[in-house]
Design an enzyme around this catalytic site. Structure first.
Site, PDB file in Angstrom:
ATOM      1  N   ARG A 147       0.823  -1.218   0.000  1.00 57.03           N
ATOM      2  CA  ARG A 147       0.000   0.000   0.000  1.00 57.03           C
ATOM      3  C   ARG A 147       0.855   1.266   0.000  1.00 57.03           C
ATOM      4  O   ARG A 147       0.327   2.379  -0.121  1.00 57.03           O
ATOM      5  CB  ARG A 147      -0.919   0.027   1.232  1.00 57.03           C
ATOM      6  N   TYR A 150       0.810   4.270  -2.519  1.00 59.57           N
ATOM      7  CA  TYR A 150      -0.303   5.216  -2.346  1.00 59.57           C
ATOM      8  C   TYR A 150      -0.133   6.017  -1.059  1.00 59.57           C
ATOM      9  O   TYR A 150      -0.122   7.244  -1.079  1.00 59.57           O
ATOM     10  CB  TYR A 150      -1.610   4.422  -2.333  1.00 59.57           C
ATOM     11  N   ASP A 151       0.042   5.296   0.079  1.00 61.94           N
ATOM     12  CA  ASP A 151       0.110   5.968   1.382  1.00 61.94           C
ATOM     13  C   ASP A 151       1.298   6.932   1.443  1.00 61.94           C
ATOM     14  O   ASP A 151       1.149   8.100   1.795  1.00 61.94           O
ATOM     15  CB  ASP A 151       0.290   4.947   2.520  1.00 61.94           C
ATOM     16  N   GLY A 212     -13.692  -9.903   8.907  1.00 66.77           N
ATOM     17  CA  GLY A 212     -14.798  -8.958   8.710  1.00 66.77           C
ATOM     18  C   GLY A 212     -15.013  -8.030   9.904  1.00 66.77           C
ATOM     19  O   GLY A 212     -15.948  -7.233   9.924  1.00 66.77           O
TER      20      GLY A 212
HETATM   21  P1  NAD Z   1     -10.828   7.453  -9.155  1.00 65.19           P
HETATM   22  O1  NAD Z   1      -9.828   6.412  -9.455  1.00 65.19           O
HETATM   23  O2  NAD Z   1     -12.252   7.215  -9.539  1.00 65.19           O
HETATM   24  O3  NAD Z   1     -10.407   8.849  -9.768  1.00 65.19           O
HETATM   25  C1  NAD Z   1      -9.072   9.223  -9.985  1.00 65.19           C
HETATM   26  C2  NAD Z   1      -9.002   9.931 -11.317  1.00 65.19           C
HETATM   27  O4  NAD Z   1      -7.651  10.348 -11.561  1.00 65.19           O
HETATM   28  C3  NAD Z   1      -9.402   9.016 -12.478  1.00 65.19           C
HETATM   29  O5  NAD Z   1     -10.275   9.693 -13.336  1.00 65.19           O
HETATM   30  C4  NAD Z   1      -8.060   8.713 -13.166  1.00 65.19           C
HETATM   31  O6  NAD Z   1      -8.206   8.409 -14.528  1.00 65.19           O
HETATM   32  C5  NAD Z   1      -7.292   9.991 -12.902  1.00 65.19           C
HETATM   33  N1  NAD Z   1      -5.838   9.829 -12.941  1.00 65.19           N
HETATM   34  C6  NAD Z   1      -5.094   8.860 -12.330  1.00 65.19           C
HETATM   35  N2  NAD Z   1      -3.784   9.044 -12.595  1.00 65.19           N
HETATM   36  C7  NAD Z   1      -3.701  10.154 -13.374  1.00 65.19           C
HETATM   37  C8  NAD Z   1      -2.619  10.842 -13.979  1.00 65.19           C
HETATM   38  N3  NAD Z   1      -1.347  10.413 -13.851  1.00 65.19           N
HETATM   39  N4  NAD Z   1      -2.893  11.933 -14.732  1.00 65.19           N
HETATM   40  C9  NAD Z   1      -4.163  12.375 -14.895  1.00 65.19           C
HETATM   41  N5  NAD Z   1      -5.230  11.750 -14.347  1.00 65.19           N
HETATM   42  C10 NAD Z   1      -4.994  10.654 -13.590  1.00 65.19           C
HETATM   43  O7  NAD Z   1     -10.738   7.744  -7.587  1.00 65.19           O
HETATM   44  P2  NAD Z   1     -11.617   8.658  -6.635  1.00 65.19           P
HETATM   45  O8  NAD Z   1     -12.238   7.782  -5.618  1.00 65.19           O
HETATM   46  O9  NAD Z   1     -12.463   9.569  -7.431  1.00 65.19           O
HETATM   47  O10 NAD Z   1     -10.471   9.490  -5.909  1.00 65.19           O
HETATM   48  C11 NAD Z   1     -10.158  10.811  -6.292  1.00 65.19           C
HETATM   49  C12 NAD Z   1      -9.093  11.375  -5.357  1.00 65.19           C
HETATM   50  O11 NAD Z   1      -9.575  11.341  -4.004  1.00 65.19           O
HETATM   51  C13 NAD Z   1      -7.790  10.586  -5.382  1.00 65.19           C
HETATM   52  O12 NAD Z   1      -6.721  11.489  -5.294  1.00 65.19           O
HETATM   53  C14 NAD Z   1      -7.859   9.751  -4.123  1.00 65.19           C
HETATM   54  O13 NAD Z   1      -6.584   9.474  -3.624  1.00 65.19           O
HETATM   55  C15 NAD Z   1      -8.656  10.661  -3.183  1.00 65.19           C
HETATM   56  N6  NAD Z   1      -9.343   9.853  -2.159  1.00 65.19           N
HETATM   57  C16 NAD Z   1     -10.441   9.125  -2.474  1.00 65.19           C
HETATM   58  C17 NAD Z   1     -11.062   8.366  -1.495  1.00 65.19           C
HETATM   59  C18 NAD Z   1     -12.302   7.554  -1.769  1.00 65.19           C
HETATM   60  O14 NAD Z   1     -12.804   6.890  -0.855  1.00 65.19           O
HETATM   61  N7  NAD Z   1     -12.859   7.570  -2.947  1.00 65.19           N
HETATM   62  C19 NAD Z   1     -10.538   8.331  -0.196  1.00 65.19           C
HETATM   63  C20 NAD Z   1      -9.396   9.069   0.065  1.00 65.19           C
HETATM   64  C21 NAD Z   1      -8.814   9.845  -0.922  1.00 65.19           C
HETATM   65  N1  UDP Z   2     -12.800  -5.612   1.679  1.00 63.28           N
HETATM   66  C1  UDP Z   2     -13.516  -6.793   1.804  1.00 63.28           C
HETATM   67  N2  UDP Z   2     -14.000  -7.368   0.655  1.00 63.28           N
HETATM   68  C2  UDP Z   2     -13.845  -6.815  -0.571  1.00 63.28           C
HETATM   69  C3  UDP Z   2     -13.134  -5.591  -0.685  1.00 63.28           C
HETATM   70  C4  UDP Z   2     -12.612  -5.030   0.466  1.00 63.28           C
HETATM   71  O1  UDP Z   2     -13.691  -7.327   2.904  1.00 63.28           O
HETATM   72  O2  UDP Z   2     -14.340  -7.383  -1.550  1.00 63.28           O
HETATM   73  C5  UDP Z   2     -12.291  -4.962   2.919  1.00 63.28           C
HETATM   74  C6  UDP Z   2     -10.818  -4.575   2.861  1.00 63.28           C
HETATM   75  O3  UDP Z   2     -10.000  -5.655   3.248  1.00 63.28           O
HETATM   76  C7  UDP Z   2     -10.788  -3.430   3.858  1.00 63.28           C
HETATM   77  C8  UDP Z   2     -12.172  -2.789   3.736  1.00 63.28           C
HETATM   78  O4  UDP Z   2     -12.993  -3.766   3.093  1.00 63.28           O
HETATM   79  O5  UDP Z   2     -10.628  -3.929   5.165  1.00 63.28           O
HETATM   80  C9  UDP Z   2     -12.179  -1.519   2.891  1.00 63.28           C
HETATM   81  O6  UDP Z   2     -11.510  -1.813   1.685  1.00 63.28           O
HETATM   82  P1  UDP Z   2     -11.419  -0.764   0.474  1.00 63.28           P
HETATM   83  O7  UDP Z   2     -10.532  -1.374  -0.550  1.00 63.28           O
HETATM   84  O8  UDP Z   2     -12.777  -0.337   0.072  1.00 63.28           O
HETATM   85  O9  UDP Z   2     -10.751   0.544   1.115  1.00 63.28           O
HETATM   86  P2  UDP Z   2      -9.458   0.799   2.025  1.00 63.28           P
HETATM   87  O10 UDP Z   2      -8.910  -0.496   2.540  1.00 63.28           O
HETATM   88  O11 UDP Z   2      -8.512   1.507   1.131  1.00 63.28           O
HETATM   89  O12 UDP Z   2     -10.008   1.624   3.125  1.00 63.28           O
END
Ligand code: NAD
Ligand code: UDP
Length: 319
Positions: A147, A150-151, A212
């Site tokens: 992870r 990303y992190d 879970g």
């Molecule tokens: P998503 O994957 O649906 O959207 C990400 C978008 O970025 C996509 O349209 C993808 O094509 C575009 N993208 C990826 N790499 C790119 C690059 N190199 N150049 C241009 N475009 C690029 O994800 P999301 O859930 O909509 O997340 C959007 C943002 O919010 C992300 O930065 C994510 O880290 C952050 N975020 C989302 C969540 C969540 O729960 N959805 C939680 C925490 C943070």
């Molecule tokens: N998870 C699960 N079944 C799935 C997908 C995810 O039990 O089919 C669990 C995963 O292990 C995590 C939680 O659901 O504990 C949230 O996962 P998700 O990928 O949505 O987000 P994140 O882990 O990045 O918060």
């Protein structure tokens, strides 16, 4: 173009598409920049035709790992895949997007004197040893795990934002977004909400990873968009958690989905992925105080709207 111009990187993704529409409906000029790795123009649904023919909306296909010059007053920097399945598909690319991409977008903001909001994440807290997580917690992140691209990528992105603010006086905001769900998530997204709901609708067993008992706190997308808008319009430059502080285990999530689809669901246990955080809940005190933010959509309402969305996409009835 007269009026304010707002650039949304990652604008064709799940959150980005909702944000672009909200900004457009507020009367802004909107530039939606995306490389379409996980984004799609289908996310604009029936509004796509209106957007493509509007002088106030522009689609730009671009990868932010390469620099770009555009004119804008504000930038919401969302570009980065958010689902573990997608960000682990090409981890080196994920780091490049978070580090080189954020560096390019910050360079652009500096050049054009735009205010920039970084979409950061609760993942900066890693597998937290403090619960709930407040913004002053520095986190517990494995720097070498699956992870980490990303992190750690998002942690460096936050560092870059703060250094550009201190060094160059950039006008910046940092949103630490917690698990968000709703319409426009992809069917093949791999995140728990889309997986469980699509499995339920297809009458497939629900894949629970581990026992879970791990928890998350799910925010409906319209509440998150409201938080992002409030943060951008505030003058607050420190990180702010945005999400919903109702915490539930994955087993409880299955029960909540069972209520919406009106039947019992079969469960299939699968191995827990590496470094999967065991608990996660935002401390929203700062967002409440600074932004007067309050998530409004209950889990039951949000789930029912999301089930509705996926049943349309999959072409199946919910029960
Ligand atoms: P998503 O994957 O649906 O959207 C990400 C978008 O970025 C996509 O349209 C993808 O094509 C575009 N993208 C990826 N790499 C790119 C690059 N190199 N150049 C241009 N475009 C690029 O994800 P999301 O859930 O909509 O997340 C959007 C943002 O919010 C992300 O930065 C994510 O880290 C952050 N975020 C989302 C969540 C969540 O729960 N959805 C939680 C925490 C943070
Ligand atoms: N998870 C699960 N079944 C799935 C997908 C995810 O039990 O089919 C669990 C995963 O292990 C995590 C939680 O659901 O504990 C949230 O996962 P998700 O990928 O949505 O987000 P994140 O882990 O990045 O918060």
């Amino acid at each position: 173009m007269a009026g304010r111009t707002v650039l949304v990187t990652g604008g064709a993704g799940f959150i980005g598409s909702h944000l672009c529409l909200r900004l457009f409906d507020e009367g802004n000029n909107v530039i939606c920049l995306d490389n379409y790795f996980t984004g799609r123009n289908d996310n604009f649904g029936e509004r796509y035709g209106e957007l493509i023919s509007s002088k106030r909306f522009e689609f730009v296909r671009h990868d932010i790992v390469e620099s770009i010059v555009l004119e804008a007053d504000q930038i919401y920097h969302l570009a980065c895949p958010a689902s573990p399945v997608h960000y682990q598909y090409n981890p080196v690319k994920t780091i490049k997007t978070n580090v080189i991409g954020t560096y390019h977008v910050l360079g652009l903001a500096k050049r054009i004197k735009a205010r920039l909001l970084l979409a950061s994440t609760s993942e900066v807290y890693g597998n937290p040893q403090v619960h709930p997580q407040s913004e002053d917690y520095w986190g517990n992140v494995n720097p070498i795990g699956v992870r980490s691209c990303y992190d750690e990528g998002k942690r460096v992105a936050e560092t870059l934002v703060c250094d550009y603010r201190r060094q160059d006086g950039l006008d910046t905001r940092i949103a630490r977004i917690f698990n968000t769900y709703g319409p426009n998530m992809s069917v093949d997204d791999g995140r728990v909400m889309s997986n469980f709901i699509c499995q339920a609708l297809r009458s497939e067993p629900i894949t629970i990873y581990g026992d879970g008992e791990q928890t998350r706190s799910f925010c409906y997308v319209s509440d998150l968009i409201e938080g992002l808008r409030r943060l951008m319009d505030s003058d607050f430059m420190e990180p702010v958690n945005l999400g919903n502080d109702r915490e539930l285990s994955m087993l409880e999530l299955v029960q909540a989905i069972e209520k919406v689809v009106g039947r019992r669901l079969e469960i299939k246990k699968m191995p827990l992925p590496q470094d999967d955080p065991s608990r996660r809940r935002p401390d929203l005190a700062r967002a409440r105080k600074i932004l007067n933010y309050e998530p409004k959509v209950t889990l039951e309402e949000g789930l029912s709207r999301t089930v509705e969305y996926f049943s349309r996409v999959l072409g199946v009835k919910k029960s």
